[in-house]
Design a protein around this motif. Structure first.
Motif, short mmCIF file in Angstrom:
data_model
loop_
_atom_site.label_atom_id
_atom_site.label_comp_id
_atom_site.label_asym_id
_atom_site.label_seq_id
_atom_site.Cartn_x
_atom_site.Cartn_y
_atom_site.Cartn_z
N LEU A 451 0.79 -1.21 -0.14
CA LEU A 451 0.07 0.12 -0.16
C LEU A 451 0.86 1.13 0.08
N ASN A 452 0.42 2.28 -0.78
CA ASN A 452 1.31 3.45 -0.84
C ASN A 452 0.41 4.62 -0.97
N LEU A 453 0.52 5.89 -0.79
CA LEU A 453 -0.19 7.13 -1.07
C LEU A 453 -0.17 7.32 -2.40
N GLY A 454 0.76 7.19 -3.20
CA GLY A 454 0.83 7.41 -4.59
C GLY A 454 0.91 9.08 -4.89
N GLU A 455 0.00 9.51 -5.71
CA GLU A 455 0.04 11.00 -6.13
C GLU A 455 -1.00 11.72 -4.95
N ARG A 456 -0.28 12.51 -4.26
CA ARG A 456 -0.76 13.12 -2.79
C ARG A 456 -2.03 14.00 -3.56
N ALA A 457 -1.83 14.64 -4.48
CA ALA A 457 -3.03 15.60 -4.89
C ALA A 457 -4.20 14.83 -5.28
N THR A 458 -4.19 13.70 -5.76
CA THR A 458 -5.46 12.76 -6.09
C THR A 458 -5.95 12.19 -4.93
N VAL A 459 -5.52 12.23 -3.55
CA VAL A 459 -5.92 11.66 -2.54
C VAL A 459 -7.63 12.24 -2.10
N LEU A 464 -12.12 11.48 4.92
CA LEU A 464 -11.78 11.63 6.45
C LEU A 464 -12.85 12.53 7.30
N GLU A 465 -13.99 11.74 7.45
CA GLU A 465 -15.13 12.18 7.97
C GLU A 465 -15.52 12.19 9.59
N LEU A 466 -14.62 11.35 10.32
CA LEU A 466 -14.55 11.40 11.79
C LEU A 466 -14.26 12.59 12.39
N ALA A 467 -14.83 12.76 13.59
CA ALA A 467 -14.49 13.89 14.12
C ALA A 467 -13.15 14.04 14.65
N GLU A 468 -12.46 12.84 14.95
CA GLU A 468 -11.22 12.49 15.61
C GLU A 468 -10.26 13.09 14.24
N GLU A 469 -10.54 12.74 13.08
CA GLU A 469 -9.69 12.94 12.00
C GLU A 469 -9.68 14.70 11.63
N LEU A 470 -10.91 15.20 11.76
CA LEU A 470 -10.92 16.50 11.55
C LEU A 470 -10.22 17.26 12.62
N GLU A 471 -10.25 16.81 14.10
CA GLU A 471 -9.37 17.44 14.96
C GLU A 471 -8.11 17.36 14.70
N LEU A 472 -7.68 16.26 14.26
CA LEU A 472 -6.05 16.28 13.93
C LEU A 472 -5.63 17.29 12.72
N ILE A 473 -6.63 17.50 11.95
CA ILE A 473 -6.21 18.40 10.88
C ILE A 473 -6.42 19.98 11.62
N ARG A 474 -7.31 20.20 12.46
CA ARG A 474 -7.51 21.27 13.14
C ARG A 474 -6.16 21.48 13.87
N LYS A 475 -5.72 20.61 14.91
CA LYS A 475 -4.51 20.80 15.34
C LYS A 475 -3.25 21.04 14.33
N MET A 476 -3.18 20.40 13.36
CA MET A 476 -2.19 20.87 12.52
C MET A 476 -2.18 22.17 12.12
N VAL A 515 -5.74 2.75 10.54
CA VAL A 515 -5.13 3.06 9.43
C VAL A 515 -5.21 2.47 7.89
N LEU A 516 -4.74 1.03 8.23
CA LEU A 516 -4.69 0.12 6.99
C LEU A 516 -5.75 -0.75 6.97
N SER A 517 -6.69 -0.90 5.75
CA SER A 517 -7.71 -1.62 5.73
C SER A 517 -8.03 -2.07 4.02
N ASP A 518 -9.04 -2.49 3.75
CA ASP A 518 -9.18 -3.12 2.22
C ASP A 518 -9.78 -1.84 1.58
N ASP A 519 -10.24 -0.74 2.29
CA ASP A 519 -10.79 0.32 1.70
C ASP A 519 -9.70 1.17 1.12
N ARG A 524 -5.53 5.68 1.48
CA ARG A 524 -4.60 6.88 1.04
C ARG A 524 -5.01 8.01 1.88
N ALA A 525 -6.16 8.03 2.15
CA ALA A 525 -6.77 9.57 2.80
C ALA A 525 -6.20 9.38 4.40
#
Length: 560
Positions: A451-459, A464-476, A515-519, A524-525
């Protein structure tokens, strides 16, 4: 995050003022802050309350007008609310968070240009070369170093300087101390100087002199011998201090010698200038500076009745030299015992015709070392204090630097040696470093699974819909705001607090979500998300002068 909201609100306030709705052209200051409770949104402001007096309207009416005039074509705000007597609370939309994550991933957050290349000098760790550094010096040193790093990463041109107090009574006492230990090595019974330096390091210097020069200084001109011991010991101890600071990850652009400054005549020149400005007067055979004219509690001696210059006279000349080097900002990092010296020095700068606000003094409180809950006061080598070298040997550079920064500089610091060595989440520096290493482990596992990120602009970051994910972005997103606030307030501990918060959010997310799953789109997100958490942690650790490891020796015993 603040810059985006500030832009929206500035336009709204200007529109409100120009529209004549409030009959006021006196615009208020726009102060933004994080709400004390998360449910009140991402940022808050009291601008309506500040505007109420000049506008002659209730704060809530002003707040309603400001909200009405906000033009948000990109939809970056999800919620706008009025709270209490007129506070404005704002919550950003997921759309805004996704756009900012892309900006972070593209590297657009990596540069903050607050300083625009302006020259700043940070003078710190300026310990008299009469002994090795102790833990209190270590705290002053790391605070000064991180303040310099913070200014560098926010666009200032920084010079680090060490002021060497290599003349005066303390250096004379050092020479007398070495003389006494030197003579003892030849069997003489010598009375040790009352204000001498009793540490073993003085004995070591005397032994080195004996080894290299034999009994050359035992007989003959005693004053000349004292002079040699003073110069030799001062140079030796300054080299020791340089080495200790280097081991601590600290270097300087310049070492400024007080002795050399005096020999160049700069101190006498500064006194002549003040004399010409009628800022000095004679009393009881001494000369005094009229510092009470600028708010000091009493006038200060600059030349004693015996004609000897005071330390204050040297400090006036030294800071005159600094101002003449055209720095936009001068930052001195001093021990808290210099508190009363600050108004005195600022008064001297006013007398010289300089802007005293250019000079900023950060005062650093003492450190109390503890082990097993008990205070540790005596060092093995000094016999008086625990040296910085001993602390570094015991806990390592990373833990020492982090722990010295864990409280506001003017707050007393308890340094738990046992905690600093612990390889668990109880240890704050381990906790932050482990978050960085955990992300490396995730990418190692992803690689093994192909598994890899590939082209980041296409991610598809919208996954990233979870409140925890949005909170991590907010922190950054908040990181650059923290950097700017740390620089403006001269408070490097804010970066430590931020990293602990970000690491905590990440560890909680890691423990609850895979973080790693079949989806693959979701993988990538999430890889993009944690990659930039790691990147932000690394930026913060680099500013603190602390390693960002890819692997850790142990794993936390518990998660916060």
């Amino acid at each position: 995050m603040q810059s985006h909201l500030r832009a929206l609100l500035t336009r709204s306030i200007e529109k409100t003022a120009k529209g004549g709705e409030l009959h006021s052209t006196e615009l208020p200051p726009l102060l933004l802050e994080l709400p004390k409770q998360r449910e009140f949104g991402d940022l808050a402001t009291n601008v309506a309350m500040l505007w109420a007096k000049s506008a002659k309207k209730p704060p809530r009416v002003i707040a309603e007008t400001i909200l009405k005039n906000i033009d948000d074509p990109d939809g970056i705000l999800a919620r706008k609310e009025i709270a209490g007597p007129g506070f404005l609370n704002f919550t950003f939309s997921p759309k805004f968070y996704y756009a900012q994550l892309r900006e972070i991933a593209a590297g657009h957050y990596d540069r903050v240009d607050l300083g625009h290349g302006e020259k700043v000098q940070v003078e710190f760790a300026s310990v008299n070369p009469t002994g090795p550094l102790h833990v209190g010096h270590g705290r002053v040193a790391v605070i000064g170093d991180v303040l310099a790093r913070l200014h560098e990463v926010t666009g200032f041109q920084v010079e680090r300087e060490y002021y060497v107090n290599d003349t005066g009574n303390q250096m004379e006492n050092l020479g007398l101390s070495v003389d006494a230990r030197y003579r003892e090595l030849f069997g003489e019974q010598v009375e040790f100087p009352e204000n001498g330096y009793p540490g073993d390091y003085v004995k070591e210097i005397a032994a080195t002199i004996k080894q290299r020069h034999g009994d050359q200084y035992l007989n003959g001109d005693h004053e000349a011998a004292i002079g040699f011991f003073r110069e030799y010991a001062g140079a030796s101890l300054l080299n020791t201090i340089r080495a200790q600071l280097s081991d601590f990850g600290i270097t300087f652009d310049s070492f400024f010698s007080e002795k050399a400054m005096r020999e160049r005549g700069e101190v006498l020149q500064a006194m002549d200038f003040l004399r010409a400005q009628r800022m000095l007067y004679s009393q009881d055979g001494a000369e005094w500076y009229k510092s009470t004219q600028f708010g000091d509690d009493k006038d200060r001696t600059v030349i004693k009745s015996d004609g000897e210059l005071t330390y204050f006279a040297s400090d006036i000349a030294y800071h005159r030299n600094k101002y003449e080097r055209k720095f936009r900002k001068l930052i001195n990092v001093w021990g808290a015992d210099h508190h009363g010296y600050v108004p005195r020095l600022k008064a001297a700068m006013q007398g010289l015709g300089y802007d005293p606000d250019v000079l900023n003094v950060v005062l650093v409180q003492m450190v109390q070392l503890t082990r097993g809950g008990e205070p540790v006061r005596m060092g093995k080598r000094t016999g008086e204090f625990v040296s910085l070298e001993e602390v570094l040997e015991e806990v390592g550079r990373d833990a020492a630097r982090f722990f010295f920064l864990m409280r506001k500089s003017d707050s007393h610091l308890d340094f738990d040696l046992d905690l600093a060595k612990r390889q668990s989440s109880d240890n704050p520096v381990f906790y932050v470093q482990y978050a960085h290493a955990r992300v490396a482990s995730i990418f190692e596992q992803a690689s093994k699974k192909g598994l890899n990120l590939g082209e980041r602009a296409t991610v598809s970051v919208e996954r990233l819909e979870l409140a925890e994910e949005l909170e991590l972005i907010r922190k950054m997103i908040q990181f650059n705001d923290v950097l700017e606030e740390s620089v403006r307030e001269l408070e490097p501990h804010r970066v430590v607090f931020y990293l602990l918060d970000l690491a905590g959010e990440f560890h909680r997310y890691y423990n609850r979500q895979r973080v790693l799953s079949d989806d693959l789109d979701l993988v990538r997100a999430r890889l993009l998300l944690v990659e930039n958490v790691q990147r932000t942690l690394r930026r913060g650790l680099e500013i603190l002068g602390i390693e960002a490891p890819l692997k850790m020796a142990a794993r936390p015993e518990a998660e916060a």
